[in-house]
Design a protein around this motif. Structure first.
Motif, short mmCIF file in Angstrom:
data_model
loop_
_atom_site.label_atom_id
_atom_site.label_comp_id
_atom_site.label_asym_id
_atom_site.label_seq_id
_atom_site.Cartn_x
_atom_site.Cartn_y
_atom_site.Cartn_z
N PHE A 309 0.84 -1.20 0.00
CA PHE A 309 0.00 0.00 0.00
C PHE A 309 0.87 1.25 0.00
CE2 PHE A 309 0.72 -0.91 4.47
CZ PHE A 309 0.88 0.33 5.06
N ASP A 310 0.31 2.32 -0.50
CA ASP A 310 1.00 3.61 -0.58
C ASP A 310 0.91 4.27 0.80
OD1 ASP A 310 1.82 6.23 -0.99
OD2 ASP A 310 0.91 6.38 -2.97
N ALA A 311 2.02 4.28 1.51
CA ALA A 311 2.02 4.82 2.88
C ALA A 311 1.74 6.32 2.91
CB ALA A 311 3.36 4.53 3.54
N GLN A 312 1.88 6.98 1.78
CA GLN A 312 1.70 8.43 1.71
C GLN A 312 0.23 8.80 1.59
OE1 GLN A 312 3.33 10.30 -1.75
NE2 GLN A 312 3.71 12.24 -0.73
N THR A 313 -0.57 7.96 0.94
CA THR A 313 -1.96 8.34 0.64
C THR A 313 -3.02 7.52 1.36
OG1 THR A 313 -2.03 6.87 -1.29
CG2 THR A 313 -1.25 9.11 -1.65
N LEU A 314 -2.71 6.28 1.72
CA LEU A 314 -3.73 5.41 2.31
C LEU A 314 -3.80 5.59 3.82
CD1 LEU A 314 -5.13 3.78 0.15
CD2 LEU A 314 -4.17 1.70 1.13
N THR A 315 -5.01 5.65 4.36
CA THR A 315 -5.17 5.78 5.80
C THR A 315 -5.08 4.41 6.46
OG1 THR A 315 -7.58 5.48 5.74
CG2 THR A 315 -6.72 7.73 5.45
N ALA A 316 -4.88 4.41 7.78
CA ALA A 316 -4.81 3.16 8.53
C ALA A 316 -6.11 2.38 8.39
CB ALA A 316 -4.53 3.45 10.00
#
Length: 461
Positions: A309-316
């Motif tokens: 997953f894109d750690a910059q755009t996806l929420t927890a």
């Protein structure tokens, strides 16, 4: 026994791969192997030479020299098949090889069938059946781990464990059989307490062998590892980083990967079949929909899931929702936070709380940061501490089925001890356990079983 086993003729086949090469090795085995080879060999008299010697000479057909060769002599029983064996090392021309084999056949040999040399080794007591199957596994080994497991089985480590288990059971089976001879006197020669403890101990060992099949099969065939996640999470970039080559097309356009891409990655001797998949989202066209469906199918068939997953755009919360959708019982999952180089201080938010079975790893696939740590995590998930020392691993589905049937028979033996039954019924269950253990090493065989096993070997082995 099989019709193959009744023949006492001499067989011949090419032992090296087909095709043009520097040399080819032609193998003869049987009572007349040395005599047949000597009849066309011009050099020393091969029939008078010591075993395990090599001799230079010519192969001649009616005074026509076919080739200069080396003839290796192995006198029975000091050979792979425990028969007389001659191996002719000639030049690798397909014409020369074919001509020499035809000449041997004209002089009385017969073309070997697939696996017939190893079948003869088994029949003549050189190998047991599990060792013979390990020969095929060794030939097919494509990684260090699969080679090591096959070599351990070929050396008899697996067989010796089963032999010890079987011998202990045979002792009690014979005592119970003795009880049947004195059934009218109502005596017990086999101590039920000792028998129960033995069966419990053997069952634990059998259970351990059964559990080892998952890893053993993965080592033998490779670990299916699916890379999945939303579009533009960096799955293809991660695949390229793991392989250290530009294997997949990388683009900022979402949905670039529409079909699966498969490559093999070797980590510490184990092959991982990496499968890059289409991004998971609502498809915008028919082709993309097919790609998403294929992704879900590959996940259901996988042994390890790399969720990217894109750690910059996806929420927890979004990450947790994705994992909950993809996770199914028994599937190990690594959650890979990608693009962490774009985060402030390259750190993840503290609220990435994932299920206990899921480990979170932060990487930057583009910058190739923490890829080594990721590879180690992938390896650890597959091996789970099982690949250490001389641990015996089951890699053969036939062996697994026989072990499972042995376990079922032993469970019936325990039930019969705890709920006393007649000695003849107890003896029957022990005999069944012995039968299934014997199937693995070949103490118990059928024609169909042997034909099925050895027909899968290559000709010449």
């Amino acid at each position: 026994m099989s019709q193959i086993l009744l023949k006492e003729d001499t067989i011949v086949a090419l032992a090296t791969p087909n095709g043009v090469g520097a040399i080819g090795v032609i193998r003869l085995s049987g009572p007349d192997a040395i005599v047949i080879a000597n009849s066309v060999f011009k050099g020393k008299d091969l029939t008078t030479q010591a075993s395990h010697t090599i001799h230079f000479g010519n192969i001649v057909d009616d005074d026509v020299v076919l080739d200069e060769v080396l003839a290796s002599i192995f006198v029975a029983p000091r050979s792979y098949t425990r028969e007389n064996v001659v191996e002719i090392s000639c030049h690798g021309s397909s014409y020369i090889i074919e001509s020499i084999i035809k000449l041997f056949i004209k002089r009385g040999a017969r073309g070997a069938k697939p696996g017939e040399f190893t079948l003869r080794a088994f029949v003549n007591g050189q190998l047991d059946l599990s060792q013979a199957e390990a020969v095929a596994d060794l030939i097919a080994a494509n990684s260090k781990a699969s080679q090591q497991v096959a070599m351990q089985q070929l050396r008899g480590g697996y067989s010796s464990e089963l032999k010890q288990l079987r011998e202990q059971l045979v002792t009690f089976a014979s005592l119970i059989e003795l009880e049947l001879d004195f059934s009218e006197e109502d005596v017990e020669f086999a101590n039920r307490g000792q028998l129960k403890q033995l069966v419990v101990d053997i069952s634990k060992m059998i259970s351990k062998l059964i559990q080892s099949f998952e890893l053993g099969n993965a080592i033998k065939l490779g670990v299916n590892t699916v890379i999945a996640g939303r579009p533009n999470a960096g799955k293809s970039t991660l695949l390229n980083a793991l392989l250290n080559e530009e294997r997949a097309i990388v683009s900022h356009i979402a949905g670039t990967t529409r079909d699966t891409i498969e490559e093999v990655l070797n980590i510490n001797g184990i092959n991982f079949r990496l499968i890059d998949t289409a991004g998971l989202r609502e498809a915008t066209d028919t082709i993309e929909a097919i790609g998403v469906q294929k992704t879900l199918e590959k996940i259901s068939q996988s042994a390890l899931l790399l969720y990217v997953f894109d750690a910059q755009t996806l929420t927890a919360e979004e990450v947790q929702q994705d994992i909950a959708q993809l996770l199914h019982p028994g599937l190990p999952v690594l959650a890979i936070a990608n693009k962490t180089d774009l985060l402030p201080n390259s750190s993840l938010a503290a609220d990435f709380i994932l299920p206990n079975a899921v480990k979170l790893i932060a990487v930057s696939a583009k910058q190739k940061q923490h890829i080594t740590e990721l590879k180690q995590a992938i390896y650890n998930h597959a091996v789970n501490g099982q690949l250490a020392g001389d641990e015996t691993l089951v890699t053969n589905i036939r062996h697994l089925e026989a072990l499972q049937k042995t376990e079922e028979a032993l469970t019936r033996v325990l039930h019969g001890i705890d709920n006393p039954i007649a000695s003849d019924f107890l003896a029957l269950d022990i005999k069944q356990a012995l039968h299934y253990l014997g199937e693995i090493t070949g103490i118990v065989t059928t024609d169909d079983l042997l034909d099925n096993i050895f027909s899968k070997f290559c000709i010449g082995k």
